[in-house]
Design an enzyme around this catalytic site. Structure first.
Site, mmCIF file in Angstrom:
data_model
loop_
_atom_site.group_PDB
_atom_site.id
_atom_site.type_symbol
_atom_site.label_atom_id
_atom_site.label_comp_id
_atom_site.label_asym_id
_atom_site.label_seq_id
_atom_site.Cartn_x
_atom_site.Cartn_y
_atom_site.Cartn_z
ATOM 1 N N ILE A 1 -16.704 5.520 -32.117
ATOM 2 C CA ILE A 1 -17.330 4.441 -31.335
ATOM 3 C C ILE A 1 -17.449 4.826 -29.867
ATOM 4 C CG2 ILE A 1 -15.144 3.189 -30.950
ATOM 5 C CD1 ILE A 1 -18.732 1.761 -31.463
ATOM 6 N N GLU B 1 -13.684 -3.501 -35.073
ATOM 7 C CA GLU B 1 -12.290 -3.825 -35.388
ATOM 8 C C GLU B 1 -11.530 -2.573 -35.788
ATOM 9 O OE1 GLU B 1 -12.047 -2.972 -38.684
ATOM 10 O OE2 GLU B 1 -14.242 -2.915 -38.724
ATOM 11 N N GLY C 1 -16.086 1.109 -39.636
ATOM 12 C CA GLY C 1 -15.714 0.014 -38.746
ATOM 13 C C GLY C 1 -15.860 0.437 -37.302
ATOM 14 N N GLU C 2 -15.010 -0.108 -36.452
ATOM 15 C CA GLU C 2 -14.969 0.198 -35.020
ATOM 16 C C GLU C 2 -16.175 -0.322 -34.253
ATOM 17 O OE1 GLU C 2 -14.538 4.401 -34.347
ATOM 18 O OE2 GLU C 2 -12.839 4.612 -35.729
ATOM 19 N N GLY C 3 -17.183 -0.844 -34.940
ATOM 20 C CA GLY C 3 -18.429 -1.216 -34.285
ATOM 21 C C GLY C 3 -19.455 -0.099 -34.300
#
Length: 352
Positions: A100, A177, A318-320
């Protein structure tokens, strides 16, 4: 730009909204291209214009917020990775070394990391937003993930993060997240929110093999059986959610209140939106679903919400990351609307 007055009757408001929608569609249709030739970018440009109440929208100071927290159920073996990976990845985020970070740097997106409930004492002096409610959610095999007080505090903490960011002039924000065990929490939430068989909501998360997946299904079945009487949205989220998921819900609600564009990442972020949508369906007007993940139930969840994602890259990180990767497409939708010539401007003949 149309300015909708604060005090107006519904008929007048609907009329103004319809006028804006028609003007946006006219502007899109008369660009130098065949009708509909830019496909989903046209729908996206229209959506952004409607959210921003203008035929000339703009993206200002994009932000990515990554909420991190641990889960009490992680110790039961629902993930391929140990719980300490949560705090280790937070340190990686802060050091700029995660996916990210790479993608946000590439796109010029400001990134903020939030400790929503990581089971670790971080040293002082880090560029970390401290919104820790408690160290890890509780083990849902034994009790609800959080108390009512903790739940409402987490919602408020998420709202406060976005309120501060909105004050900087940001009008588009994405949420990511980090939390070992959070696909389990999300699967449980999805099952209860939509009254679906649990097994249809469970995927491999961080990369479980077949035996580990069956173990995950067994453990989560025990959790949902223990809390079978839970039915209201807030009860479901308090019982099964994680602190990072709840803070994300509060953040999304505040972003909608601030009329920001909300970039939605993968399965976990979409479950957070679903919980917010159950309380206020209007939130979907501001949401841009950035990708459909490789997590088993994500496509099904998008369909339940009546949404189509911009990308399908088989991501499950995830992580955006999906938000950051989709951001150039969102920018392209705005740019073609504002900068592409019309048939009249370019002296190009339109079809008869």
């Amino acid at each position: 730009m149309y300015k909708i007055p604060h005090f107006t009757n519904i008929a007048h408001l609907n009329s103004i909204t319809s006028m804006l929608s028609n003007e946006l569609q006219h502007k899109i249709d008369f660009k130098t291209k065949p009708l509909g030739a830019l496909g989903d970018l046209e729908h996206l440009a229209h959506k952004i214009g409607m959210v921003q109440n203008t035929t000339s929208p703009e993206l200002l100071s994009p932000y990515m917020v990554v909420f991190a927290a641990d889960h009490g159920i992680a110790g039961a073996g629902v993930s391929a990775y140990p719980q300490e990976v949560t705090y280790q990845m937070v340190m990686n985020f802060l050091g700029g070394g995660a996916a990210i970070n790479v993608f946000c740097r590439q796109q010029g997106i400001e990134i903020k990391i939030v400790d929503a409930g990581v089971n670790f004492d971080f040293p002082s002096g880090l560029a970390l937003i401290d919104r820790k409610v408690r160290k890890s959610s509780r083990n849902i095999l034994e009790e609800p993930a959080m108390t009512s007080e903790e739940y409402h505090q987490a919602l408020e903490n998420g709202r406060s993060v976005v309120s501060e960011i909105a004050a900087t002039g940001c009008n588009i924000i994405g949420f990511g997240e980090m939390g070992i065990g959070n696909t389990s929490a999300s699967s449980l939430m999805m099952s209860k929110l939509f009254d679906l068989p649990l097994v249809s909501c469970i995927g491999r998360g961080t990369g479980l093999n077949d035996d580990q997946l069956q173990n995950k299904i067994r453990i989560l079945s025990q959790a949902i059986e223990r809390h079978s009487d839970v039915s209201a949205v807030d009860e479901i989220t308090q019982t099964f959610g994680g602190l990072e998921i709840v803070q994300m819900i509060g953040a999304m609600e505040e972003a909608f209140r601030q009329n920001m564009l909300i970039m939605v990442d993968g399965f976990i972020a979409t479950v957070a939106v679903a919980a917010a949508w159950k309380k206020n369906p209007e939130i979907l007007k501001n949401c841009i679903f950035c990708h459909v993940s490789d997590e088993n139930a994500h496509l099904q969840l998008l369909e339940l919400l009546g949404q189509k994602a911009l990308l399908n890259l088989n991501l499950r990180l995830g992580e955006g990351t999906g938000c950051a990767l989709a951001y150039p497409l969102i920018q392209s939708a705005v740019n073609f609307l504002n900068e592409m010539s019309s048939f009249e401007d370019a002296h190009v003949s339109n079809k008869e």
